[in-house]
Design a protein around this motif. Structure first.
Motif, PDB file in Angstrom:
ATOM      1  N   THR A 242       0.853  -1.183   0.000  1.00 46.66           N
ATOM      2  CA  THR A 242       0.000   0.000   0.000  1.00 46.66           C
ATOM      3  C   THR A 242       0.894   1.240   0.000  1.00 46.66           C
ATOM      4  OG1 THR A 242      -0.052   0.142   2.407  1.00 46.66           O
ATOM      5  CG2 THR A 242      -1.734  -1.241   1.337  1.00 46.66           C
ATOM      6  N   PRO A 243       0.388   2.392  -0.403  1.00 49.18           N
ATOM      7  CA  PRO A 243       1.223   3.600  -0.393  1.00 49.18           C
ATOM      8  C   PRO A 243       1.825   3.890   0.979  1.00 49.18           C
ATOM      9  CG  PRO A 243      -0.765   3.986  -1.674  1.00 49.18           C
ATOM     10  CD  PRO A 243      -0.929   2.641  -1.039  1.00 49.18           C
ATOM     11  N   GLU A 244       1.055   3.651   2.051  1.00 48.97           N
ATOM     12  CA  GLU A 244       1.562   3.920   3.394  1.00 48.97           C
ATOM     13  C   GLU A 244       2.692   2.974   3.755  1.00 48.97           C
ATOM     14  OE1 GLU A 244      -2.447   5.425   2.810  1.00 48.97           O
ATOM     15  OE2 GLU A 244      -1.622   3.390   2.630  1.00 48.97           O
ATOM     16  N   GLU A 246       4.604   1.298   1.665  1.00 51.36           N
ATOM     17  CA  GLU A 246       5.752   1.552   0.800  1.00 51.36           C
ATOM     18  C   GLU A 246       6.549   2.756   1.295  1.00 51.36           C
ATOM     19  OE1 GLU A 246       6.951   2.406  -3.873  1.00 51.36           O
ATOM     20  OE2 GLU A 246       4.847   2.142  -3.310  1.00 51.36           O
ATOM     21  N   PRO A 282       2.371  -7.442   1.525  1.00 52.30           N
ATOM     22  CA  PRO A 282       1.683  -7.331   2.811  1.00 52.30           C
ATOM     23  C   PRO A 282       1.276  -8.690   3.372  1.00 52.30           C
ATOM     24  CG  PRO A 282       0.882  -5.650   1.312  1.00 52.30           C
ATOM     25  CD  PRO A 282       1.781  -6.548   0.504  1.00 52.30           C
ATOM     26  N   THR A 299       6.036  -6.931   6.428  1.00 48.36           N
ATOM     27  CA  THR A 299       5.491  -5.574   6.490  1.00 48.36           C
ATOM     28  C   THR A 299       4.967  -5.179   7.869  1.00 48.36           C
ATOM     29  OG1 THR A 299       3.385  -6.447   5.657  1.00 48.36           O
ATOM     30  CG2 THR A 299       4.891  -5.462   4.046  1.00 48.36           C
ATOM     31  N   ARG A 303       4.044  -0.974   9.840  1.00 48.60           N
ATOM     32  CA  ARG A 303       2.648  -0.550   9.952  1.00 48.60           C
ATOM     33  C   ARG A 303       2.497   0.726  10.781  1.00 48.60           C
ATOM     34  NH1 ARG A 303      -0.466  -3.695   7.274  1.00 48.60           N
ATOM     35  NH2 ARG A 303       0.026  -5.909   6.951  1.00 48.60           N
TER      36      ARG A 303
END
Length: 460
Positions: A242-244, A246, A282, A299, A303
């Motif tokens: 996800t963008p977050e 990454e 993820p 991942t 988080r």
């Protein structure tokens, strides 16, 4: 007198007859385990592996893995048969080019009987051809939406290649995997040449490791990855992030070169030919692991945002655990204590809490009857990967630092990976090194911190 003695000796020989030459003992089977009391069926006896040449073909759509592994190994005894650790379906086995019989035993033993017995010192070439669905069994093979990740500890190899699966038998590796064109393959070491065509619609990725490696540190990450390459570094990020995730991963793993340079100033020259990391899809990998030259990151560590500590930890293992590997799993603290303590030193380096403050928080935070104190660090039992190792381990090193003083402590920190570079080590060897460099009898100290199931006295 001498003449008479010679005559009598001759008479005795005539009467007794000629002396028969001593008969060599017949070849024996190699042991089904390497001799680790914690994991009796891990690894195997009777041979020492020098090199693995793993050539595979993988179809992400079906999780089908096929190919062969060629093992170059030296017999350490006269062998009638030997074991490999392996679980997938075997098509054939050859030893020195001759077909060999093979059978299954136990959970993961592949018993190989060569056409001819092998003499001690003989260098044999074993080729195992196989195929199967690795994710059909539980273990260190994790299927992802776009491929798979193979990584695990204390064992990992036998889900995807036959091996002497114990860190006491390190070897060099070449790992080559063909995948559908457009799919990436990450592994250990360097990529000596760009991926090359391997039949219509297929591309082969070939990785080379220049230095010995424990089998559980060999890994694969197959799928859709963005790969960043520099002169001696390869970092890959899953395209499924996800963008977050990454952003957090890039802000962390992107600091690998900086962190490795800092660790080199403490621990000595970086021991390998390449560095970097792989951030997996993820939830694909339930942990991060110090896979040699290129840690694999789950991942969950990203988080809550950027997390350079996990990069410090896994790269510290390149010295402590990878270059210097365990001889037996009982000594797991020699890996994890140093990796966590590197995080404490990073905290000092970046102006956060000093190591002594972190020690005090841990030492005062656990009640006297907590398992952190009642589980002996130097003999923790099975399973070896437990939270207690990560708490009492770095406390032990900080207590050692206080006991011997900074000059001796940092000499020890640098000397351990230097004196056992690319080999194996034991707790007894580490204790001897610490005593030699500090000039002190540290027997009571290590007895209290490693083996006594109670809270040690606070060092002063």
């Amino acid at each position: 007198m001498r003449r008479m003695a010679a005559v009598l000796s001759a008479v005795v020989m005539v009467l007794a007859g000629p002396v028969a030459p001593a008969q060599a003992a017949p070849p024996q089977p190699g042991a089904a385990g390497i001799g680790d009391s914690y994991y009796p069926d891990y690894g195997n006896g009777g041979y020492d592996v020098e090199h693995y040449d793993i050539r595979l073909r993988y179809q992400p759509a079906t999780d089908e893995l096929s190919g062969s592994t060629t093992i170059k190994a030296r017999a350490t005894q006269d062998l009638s048969r030997f074991d490999l650790d392996f679980r997938l379906g075997v098509k054939s086995v050859t030893v020195d080019g001759r077909a060999a019989r093979f059978a299954r035993s136990g959970d993961h033993e592949l018993v190989v009987t060569p056409a001819r017995p092998l003499r001690r010192g003989h260098t044999m070439t074993v080729r195992v051809a196989y195929s199967g669905i690795p994710s059909s069994t539980t273990g260190a093979w994790f299927r992802t939406p776009d491929g798979a990740v193979a990584a695990g500890e204390p064992e990992a190899a036998w889900w995807w290649f036959p091996a002497n699966d114990h860190p006491a038998d390190k070897a060099r590796f070449d790992i080559s995997v063909a995948v559908p064109t457009g799919v990436e393959v990450l592994s250990n070491g360097t990529l000596p040449h760009p991926p090359s065509p391997d039949g219509p619609g297929w591309t082969r990725w070939s990785w080379h490791s220049a230095h010995p490696m424990a089998t559980y540190l060999a890994f694969l990450a197959i799928g859709q990855y963005d790969i960043e390459r520099t002169r001696n570094s390869i970092i890959a990020y899953s395209q499924l992030l996800t963008p977050e995730l990454e952003a957090a991963a890039r802000a962390s793993v992107g600091r690998t070169a900086e962190i490795v340079a800092w660790e080199s100033s403490l621990f000595g020259p970086y021991p390998f030919e390449s560095q970097g990391g792989v951030v997996t899809p993820p939830d694909a990998l339930p942990y991060s692991l110090e896979t040699q030259t290129r840690p694999t990151y789950g991942t969950s560590h990203f988080r809550r945002g950027p997390n350079p500590n996990v990069v410090v930890h896994e790269n510290a293992h390149q010295w402590f655990g990878d270059s210097v590997s365990l001889t037996r799993w009982q000594d797991i603290w020699l890996n994890e204590a140093f990796a966590v303590y590197a995080e404490w030193l990073w905290s000092e380096h970046t102006g956060d809490a000093p190591a002594q403050q972190l020690f005090d928080e841990y030492y005062d935070g656990f009640p006297d009857d907590d398992t952190v104190w009642t589980l002996p660090l130097g003999d923790p039992g099975v399973p070896v990967i437990t939270p207690e190792i990560y708490f009492r381990g770095p406390m032990t090193l900080q207590a050692l630092r206080v006991t011997v003083g900074d000059p001796a402590f940092f000499k020890i920190l640098r000397a351990w990976p230097a004196e056992h570079r690319y080999g194996n080590g034991t707790t007894a060897q580490f204790v001897a090194l610490a005593e030699r460099l500090s000039g002190r009898d540290l027997g009571p100290f290590f007895q209290a911190w490693l083996y006594t199931p109670s809270k040690p006295a606070r060092p002063s």
